[in-house]
Design a protein around this motif. Structure first.
Motif, mmCIF file in Angstrom:
data_model
loop_
_atom_site.group_PDB
_atom_site.id
_atom_site.type_symbol
_atom_site.label_atom_id
_atom_site.label_comp_id
_atom_site.label_asym_id
_atom_site.label_seq_id
_atom_site.Cartn_x
_atom_site.Cartn_y
_atom_site.Cartn_z
ATOM 1 N N PRO A 88 13.262 -50.462 3.367
ATOM 2 C CA PRO A 88 12.483 -50.443 4.947
ATOM 3 C C PRO A 88 11.434 -49.280 4.253
ATOM 4 O O PRO A 88 9.943 -48.808 5.161
ATOM 5 N N MET A 128 20.470 -64.516 5.688
ATOM 6 C CA MET A 128 19.557 -63.197 6.501
ATOM 7 C C MET A 128 18.122 -63.425 7.449
ATOM 8 O O MET A 128 17.859 -63.026 8.062
ATOM 9 N N GLN A 129 17.747 -63.509 6.183
ATOM 10 C CA GLN A 129 16.047 -63.761 6.412
ATOM 11 C C GLN A 129 15.648 -64.486 7.146
ATOM 12 O O GLN A 129 14.593 -64.781 7.590
ATOM 13 N N THR A 164 17.394 -63.367 10.865
ATOM 14 C CA THR A 164 15.966 -61.584 11.366
ATOM 15 C C THR A 164 14.265 -62.273 11.179
ATOM 16 O O THR A 164 13.619 -60.982 11.815
ATOM 17 N N SER A 218 12.788 -61.171 8.394
ATOM 18 C CA SER A 218 12.596 -60.228 7.430
ATOM 19 C C SER A 218 12.643 -60.029 6.618
ATOM 20 O O SER A 218 14.388 -60.348 6.238
ATOM 21 N N VAL A 270 12.402 -57.765 4.292
ATOM 22 C CA VAL A 270 13.139 -56.210 4.393
ATOM 23 C C VAL A 270 14.630 -55.634 5.676
ATOM 24 O O VAL A 270 15.974 -55.503 4.661
ATOM 25 N N SER A 271 14.422 -56.765 6.090
ATOM 26 C CA SER A 271 16.098 -56.541 6.718
ATOM 27 C C SER A 271 16.971 -57.275 6.608
ATOM 28 O O SER A 271 18.069 -56.828 6.495
ATOM 29 N N ALA A 272 17.064 -58.650 5.954
ATOM 30 C CA ALA A 272 18.211 -59.362 4.919
ATOM 31 C C ALA A 272 18.431 -58.514 3.751
ATOM 32 O O ALA A 272 19.574 -58.497 3.837
ATOM 33 N N TRP A 273 17.177 -57.358 2.895
ATOM 34 C CA TRP A 273 18.278 -57.380 1.567
ATOM 35 C C TRP A 273 17.888 -55.838 2.352
ATOM 36 O O TRP A 273 19.763 -55.088 1.473
ATOM 37 N N SER A 274 17.894 -55.065 2.681
ATOM 38 C CA SER A 274 18.573 -54.039 4.132
ATOM 39 C C SER A 274 20.265 -54.000 4.156
ATOM 40 O O SER A 274 21.119 -53.559 3.641
ATOM 41 N N ILE A 275 20.570 -55.650 4.723
ATOM 42 C CA ILE A 275 21.936 -55.138 4.719
ATOM 43 C C ILE A 275 22.901 -56.287 3.801
ATOM 44 O O ILE A 275 24.157 -55.792 3.985
#
Length: 426
Positions: free
Chosen positions: A97, A165-166, A169, A171, A173-178
């Protein structure tokens, strides 16, 4: 080298998990990073240049392999590198992020690549030390399978997970962070497991480095004095000249919008087609290749395997022009290409063994592996820039043309007609 067992712990408890732990970071660095950056808006040119440089640690890992032997035990290096890799992946999850995510995550992938290459050195050495010769033969197929399972987990399951996850969410960014936080936890758990479960062979100790520099120079000198060394090096560098460019742009092609020549798939579809079905087809091709070479020898199968690794690349030309929407048709095309890749790559791996024959076979095979990685790194660097200049349709035509040098070199390489047959002691 004959391994030494020091306790009754079965290799089944640690060999499969060890090679899953070896395969995961490599797949994350070489393949998953491409999907990550594509999702986050990085251009194909930057993806090709920057992710190809990540091959460098595997190109030069033989230069610091003596340090792994000299300082502490292979066992310690293994779990220490797994802890380090887990920490790096956790940092990647935190940096995605960030405003300068590309530079920050790329630096972390560099660290992950060096730690993974170091882990490879320690794990392969430990495998020889902690098992008997019979176990080494029996578990060779098991460890290769475990490595491919790790590839499916990374390129397939993790990419699919990020895609889901994308959708949840909204996003990337959020999906890949998770997703990276999740895989960081897996690597750390493997580190904890191996710290407790790996056996402690009596012959796993820091090696003497007396006269090392002389032996190092002698080993390298012997390699470069091999007959027809120029042809041998050309074969190592050119065998996958076309495939090295294709592999960097295959996933961006699947993900890119149809308006720019791609197939417009999402992460879930790409992870399933390329990272799961494709890798499974590659495994099957490799297994089939090993079976037929054992029957007739490498020389008999060299040209069929050379054709198998190159001609199916034409599938991507058809996909680029036809842009089919049927997911099963796309999957069938990728399956054909990946099966051919696995079948044809068998010849390359066996010829490296052929080149490495002699007194320093282990070191010489490592040198061959370095040239193999170099043969992937250099063409991969320009693949993204070339794709952006030519477009996907003409780029895949170029990939086919780039296979021609490998056919020319293959006509000139020396090869014993009996090499690879089951009846021969290799």
């Amino acid at each position: 080298m004959t391994g030494a067992k020091n306790n009754s712990r079965s290799p089944w408890f640690w060999i499969p998990t060890l090679y899953v732990a070896e395969g995961l970071p490599y797949a994350l660095v070489m393949s998953v990073s491409v999907v990550l950056y594509k999702n986050l808006g990085v251009s194909n040119k930057e993806i090709g240049i920057c992710t190809s440089w990540l091959y460098l640690p595997w190109v030069i890992k033989s230069l610091w392999s003596p340090a792994v032997e000299k300082f502490r035990t292979r066992r310690l290096w293994i779990w220490a590198m797994q802890f380090f890799a887990g920490a790096i992946l956790a940092a990647v999850a935190l940096m995605i992020p960030a405003p300068h995510f590309f530079q920050l995550t790329l630096a972390l992938f560099w660290l992950l690549a060096f730690s993974s290459a170091t882990h490879d050195i320690a794990a392969d050495g430990f495998y020889l030390l902690a098992t008997t010769e019979h176990e080494q033969s029996f578990f060779n197929g098991i460890r290769n399978t475990a490595y491919r399972v790790a590839t499916i987990l990374a390129q397939g399951a993790l990419v699919i997970f990020a895609g889901e996850m994308q959708k949840r969410t909204g996003s990337f960014v959020s999906a890949w962070s998770i997703a990276f936080a999740f895989v960081a936890g897996i690597i750390l758990a493997l580190g904890i497991y191996h710290r407790n479960i790996l056996p402690k062979p009596e012959n796993d100790f820091a090696a003497s480095t007396k006269n090392f520099s002389e032996k190092f120079v002698e080993t390298f000198g012997d390699f470069f004095r091999k007959p027809k060394i120029g042809i041998l090096l050309a074969f190592l560098l050119l065998y996958r000249l076309g495939e090295a460019q294709l592999v960097k742009m295959a996933q961006p092609f699947l993900l890119d919008a149809r308006s720019v020549g791609g197939l417009g798939l999402d992460d879930t579809q790409t992870g399933f087609i390329y990272g799961t079905i494709g890798v499974a087809a590659l495994m099957c091709g490799g297994i089939f290749g090993g079976i037929v070479v054992a029957r007739n020898g490498l020389k008999f199968w060299l040209w069929p395997m050379l054709l198998a690794i190159h001609l199916p690349d034409a599938v991507f030309i058809w996909l680029a022009y036809a842009q089919p929407q049927n997911i099963f048709v796309i999957g069938a095309g990728v399956t054909v290409e990946q099966f051919g890749y696995g079948f044809g790559f068998t010849a390359f791996m066996l010829y490296m063994i052929y080149i490495a024959r002699g007194e320093h076979r282990t070191a010489h095979y490592a040198i061959c592996s370095s040239f193999m990685a170099l043969g992937m790194m250099l063409p991969g660097r320009w693949s993204g820039q070339l794709q952006e200049f030519l477009g996907y349709q003409h780029f895949f035509i170029w990939v086919i043309l780039a296979t021609i040098p490998s056919f020319i070199v293959a006509m000139k390489i020396p090869l014993d007609a009996e090499f690879g047959k089951r009846t021969r002691a290799n």
